[in-house]
Design a protein around this motif. Structure first.
Motif, PDB file in Angstrom:
ATOM      1  N   ALA A 209     -20.092  -8.823   7.218  1.00  0.00           N
ATOM      2  CA  ALA A 209     -21.217  -8.229   7.963  1.00  0.00           C
ATOM      3  C   ALA A 209     -20.948  -8.155   9.468  1.00  0.00           C
ATOM      4  N   GLY A 210     -19.674  -7.979   9.842  1.00  0.00           N
ATOM      5  CA  GLY A 210     -19.342  -7.761  11.238  1.00  0.00           C
ATOM      6  C   GLY A 210     -19.207  -8.991  12.107  1.00  0.00           C
ATOM      7  N   ARG A 211     -19.118 -10.201  11.503  1.00  0.00           N
ATOM      8  CA  ARG A 211     -18.946 -11.402  12.311  1.00  0.00           C
ATOM      9  C   ARG A 211     -18.358 -12.516  11.436  1.00  0.00           C
ATOM     10  N   TRP A 212     -17.943 -13.610  12.109  1.00  0.00           N
ATOM     11  CA  TRP A 212     -17.380 -14.767  11.413  1.00  0.00           C
ATOM     12  C   TRP A 212     -18.479 -15.763  11.037  1.00  0.00           C
ATOM     13  N   TYR A 213     -18.378 -16.300   9.809  1.00  0.00           N
ATOM     14  CA  TYR A 213     -19.304 -17.339   9.336  1.00  0.00           C
ATOM     15  C   TYR A 213     -18.509 -18.580   8.916  1.00  0.00           C
ATOM     16  N   THR A 214     -19.126 -19.744   9.119  1.00  0.00           N
ATOM     17  CA  THR A 214     -18.498 -21.036   8.840  1.00  0.00           C
ATOM     18  C   THR A 214     -18.707 -21.451   7.397  1.00  0.00           C
ATOM     19  N   PHE A 215     -17.631 -22.022   6.791  1.00  0.00           N
ATOM     20  CA  PHE A 215     -17.700 -22.601   5.450  1.00  0.00           C
ATOM     21  C   PHE A 215     -16.903 -23.897   5.453  1.00  0.00           C
ATOM     22  N   ASP A 216     -17.426 -24.911   4.774  1.00  0.00           N
ATOM     23  CA  ASP A 216     -16.788 -26.230   4.794  1.00  0.00           C
ATOM     24  C   ASP A 216     -17.055 -26.930   3.469  1.00  0.00           C
ATOM     25  N   ALA A 217     -16.066 -26.921   2.576  1.00  0.00           N
ATOM     26  CA  ALA A 217     -16.231 -27.504   1.249  1.00  0.00           C
ATOM     27  C   ALA A 217     -16.207 -29.026   1.264  1.00  0.00           C
ATOM     28  N   THR A 218     -15.869 -29.645   2.397  1.00  0.00           N
ATOM     29  CA  THR A 218     -15.832 -31.109   2.449  1.00  0.00           C
ATOM     30  C   THR A 218     -17.214 -31.714   2.669  1.00  0.00           C
ATOM     31  N   GLN A 219     -18.184 -30.897   3.055  1.00  0.00           N
ATOM     32  CA  GLN A 219     -19.523 -31.390   3.345  1.00  0.00           C
ATOM     33  C   GLN A 219     -20.502 -30.891   2.288  1.00  0.00           C
ATOM     34  N   THR A 220     -21.475 -31.733   1.946  1.00  0.00           N
ATOM     35  CA  THR A 220     -22.430 -31.353   0.905  1.00  0.00           C
ATOM     36  C   THR A 220     -23.350 -30.232   1.371  1.00  0.00           C
ATOM     37  N   GLU A 221     -23.571 -30.146   2.695  1.00  0.00           N
ATOM     38  CA  GLU A 221     -24.350 -29.049   3.246  1.00  0.00           C
ATOM     39  C   GLU A 221     -23.890 -28.772   4.669  1.00  0.00           C
ATOM     40  N   LEU A 222     -24.020 -27.530   5.088  1.00  0.00           N
ATOM     41  CA  LEU A 222     -23.640 -27.164   6.445  1.00  0.00           C
ATOM     42  C   LEU A 222     -24.717 -27.615   7.421  1.00  0.00           C
ATOM     43  N   ARG A 223     -24.271 -28.147   8.561  1.00  0.00           N
ATOM     44  CA  ARG A 223     -25.192 -28.601   9.591  1.00  0.00           C
ATOM     45  C   ARG A 223     -24.560 -28.304  10.953  1.00  0.00           C
ATOM     46  N   GLY A 224     -25.293 -28.512  12.019  1.00  0.00           N
ATOM     47  CA  GLY A 224     -24.762 -28.293  13.341  1.00  0.00           C
ATOM     48  C   GLY A 224     -23.779 -29.375  13.741  1.00  0.00           C
ATOM     49  N   GLY A 225     -23.157 -29.168  14.903  1.00  0.00           N
ATOM     50  CA  GLY A 225     -22.242 -30.178  15.421  1.00  0.00           C
ATOM     51  C   GLY A 225     -20.774 -29.849  15.285  1.00  0.00           C
ATOM     52  N   TYR A 226     -20.433 -28.620  14.907  1.00  0.00           N
ATOM     53  CA  TYR A 226     -19.029 -28.225  14.848  1.00  0.00           C
ATOM     54  C   TYR A 226     -18.546 -27.855  16.260  1.00  0.00           C
ATOM     55  N   VAL A 227     -17.377 -28.375  16.630  1.00  0.00           N
ATOM     56  CA  VAL A 227     -16.764 -28.075  17.924  1.00  0.00           C
ATOM     57  C   VAL A 227     -15.355 -27.555  17.664  1.00  0.00           C
ATOM     58  N   VAL A 228     -15.060 -26.367  18.128  1.00  0.00           N
ATOM     59  CA  VAL A 228     -13.793 -25.698  17.830  1.00  0.00           C
ATOM     60  C   VAL A 228     -12.737 -26.059  18.868  1.00  0.00           C
ATOM     61  N   ILE A 229     -11.545 -26.429  18.375  1.00  0.00           N
ATOM     62  CA  ILE A 229     -10.366 -26.548  19.228  1.00  0.00           C
ATOM     63  C   ILE A 229      -9.522 -25.284  19.135  1.00  0.00           C
ATOM     64  N   GLY A 230      -9.288 -24.790  17.911  1.00  0.00           N
ATOM     65  CA  GLY A 230      -8.422 -23.632  17.771  1.00  0.00           C
ATOM     66  C   GLY A 230      -8.645 -22.878  16.479  1.00  0.00           C
ATOM     67  N   TYR A 231      -8.230 -21.608  16.487  1.00  0.00           N
ATOM     68  CA  TYR A 231      -8.288 -20.718  15.335  1.00  0.00           C
ATOM     69  C   TYR A 231      -6.880 -20.257  14.981  1.00  0.00           C
ATOM     70  N   GLY A 232      -6.655 -19.937  13.697  1.00  0.00           N
ATOM     71  CA  GLY A 232      -5.377 -19.372  13.300  1.00  0.00           C
ATOM     72  C   GLY A 232      -5.379 -18.961  11.856  1.00  0.00           C
ATOM     73  N   ARG A 233      -4.242 -18.422  11.416  1.00  0.00           N
ATOM     74  CA  ARG A 233      -4.134 -17.991  10.021  1.00  0.00           C
ATOM     75  C   ARG A 233      -4.126 -19.168   9.071  1.00  0.00           C
ATOM     76  N   ASP A 234      -3.482 -20.264   9.496  1.00  0.00           N
ATOM     77  CA  ASP A 234      -3.428 -21.488   8.693  1.00  0.00           C
ATOM     78  C   ASP A 234      -2.969 -22.609   9.610  1.00  0.00           C
ATOM     79  N   ALA A 235      -2.603 -23.763   9.027  1.00  0.00           N
ATOM     80  CA  ALA A 235      -2.282 -24.948   9.832  1.00  0.00           C
ATOM     81  C   ALA A 235      -1.076 -24.739  10.744  1.00  0.00           C
ATOM     82  N   ALA A 236      -0.202 -23.806  10.410  1.00  0.00           N
ATOM     83  CA  ALA A 236       0.951 -23.556  11.276  1.00  0.00           C
ATOM     84  C   ALA A 236       0.521 -23.039  12.647  1.00  0.00           C
ATOM     85  N   ASP A 237      -0.658 -22.420  12.719  1.00  0.00           N
ATOM     86  CA  ASP A 237      -1.129 -21.840  13.985  1.00  0.00           C
ATOM     87  C   ASP A 237      -2.019 -22.780  14.785  1.00  0.00           C
TER      88      ASP A 237
END
Length: 265
Positions: A209-237
């Motif tokens: 829908a024209g933007r990025w959305y957060t998903f996190d399978a390690t948490q039972t529900e999504l909540r606030g408090g995410y702080v981004v250090i970096g983005y990439g294709r995978d862990a190599a980036d």
């Protein structure tokens, strides 16, 4: 919410060792960095650049002996995570050019291996956000999350075969499944307020829908408090540090995320 994040690493260096670090946060639509501190002991000349994904990276050559790296930041980030059930897929011909690379297989996200499996997982879901949500739910119920440190990233195929992994590994599999459905997906490295046990964290974002959305399978529900250090294709980036030469691992690593505007640490 206002958060104070911090990461401290110590190494013992045996020979001159080039490093590329990714420990500085950047302000953007999702967060504002009001104050930061970045200390090296002993002092080493550092040269900073911005990589192809917009991440702030620091280059240095560590000399033999002890090395301590300490960073702290005060960050304003969202109290909640945006969600959009029913949001539609963006067809490939309408994707922005800077998103197209997140459709392709990458080192740790072999999306060309998961087409049939992904189609089975999302069967009956509306194209777009609901498909990614089904993938996130499948990961949560099928792949065992094992908090801890693993210096060797697992690829999506390895995670699927093993049936378990750290946060980064679950994200790799989620990304591969999304890309196999022609949904752009990327890895995010950073911090999460309230994570237990506290550590650096990784999750994934999908473009619908024209933007990025957060998903996190390690948490039972999504909540606030995410702080981004970096983005990439995978862990190599988005490695927090890369070093070149004989392998060097941190002797100590400590991470903290504290709330500044009320709430628990």
């Amino acid at each position: 919410m206002w958060l104070r994040t911090g990461c401290s690493l110590t190494f013992t260096i045996t020979a001159p060792t080039p490093f590329i670090l990714m420990l500085r946060l950047r302000s953007g639509a999702q967060q504002w960095i009001a104050r930061e501190e970045y200390r090296l002991n002993p002092y080493i000349p550092v040269f900073e650049y911005t990589d192809g994904y917009g991440n702030l990276c620091q280059r240095l050559v560590a000399l033999p002996g002890p090395l301590a790296i300490h960073t702290t930041s005060e960050v304003l980030t969202a109290d909640h995570v945006d969600q959009a059930p029913g949001a539609p897929i963006v067809t490939i011909e309408n994707l922005p050019e800077n998103v197209l690379s997140y459709l392709l297989p990458s080192r740790y996200c072999e999306s060309d291996r998961f087409g049939l499996m992904a189609a089975d997982i999302v069967a009956g879901q509306r194209l777009g956000y609901d498909q990614v949500k089904a993938i996130e739910s499948w990961l949560r119920s099928t792949i065992r999350y094992e908090p801890g440190i693993n210096y060797i990233p697992l690829s999506a195929t390895e995670v699927h075969a093993k049936g378990s992994g750290v946060c980064r590994d679950l994200a790799h599999l989620g990304i591969a499944l999304c890309r196999s459905l022609s949904i752009p997906a990327r890895l995010v490295a950073g911090y999460l307020y309230g994570l237990r046990p506290m550590d650096l964290h990784a999750w994934f974002e999908a473009y619908v829908a024209g933007r990025w959305y957060t998903f996190d399978a390690t948490q039972t529900e999504l909540r606030g408090g995410y702080v981004v250090i970096g983005y990439g294709r995978d862990a190599a980036d988005v490695a927090i540090y890369n070093q070149f030469g004989p392998a060097v691992h941190p002797e100590t690593q400590s991470v903290h995320v504290d709330r500044l505007d009320g709430g628990d640490s």
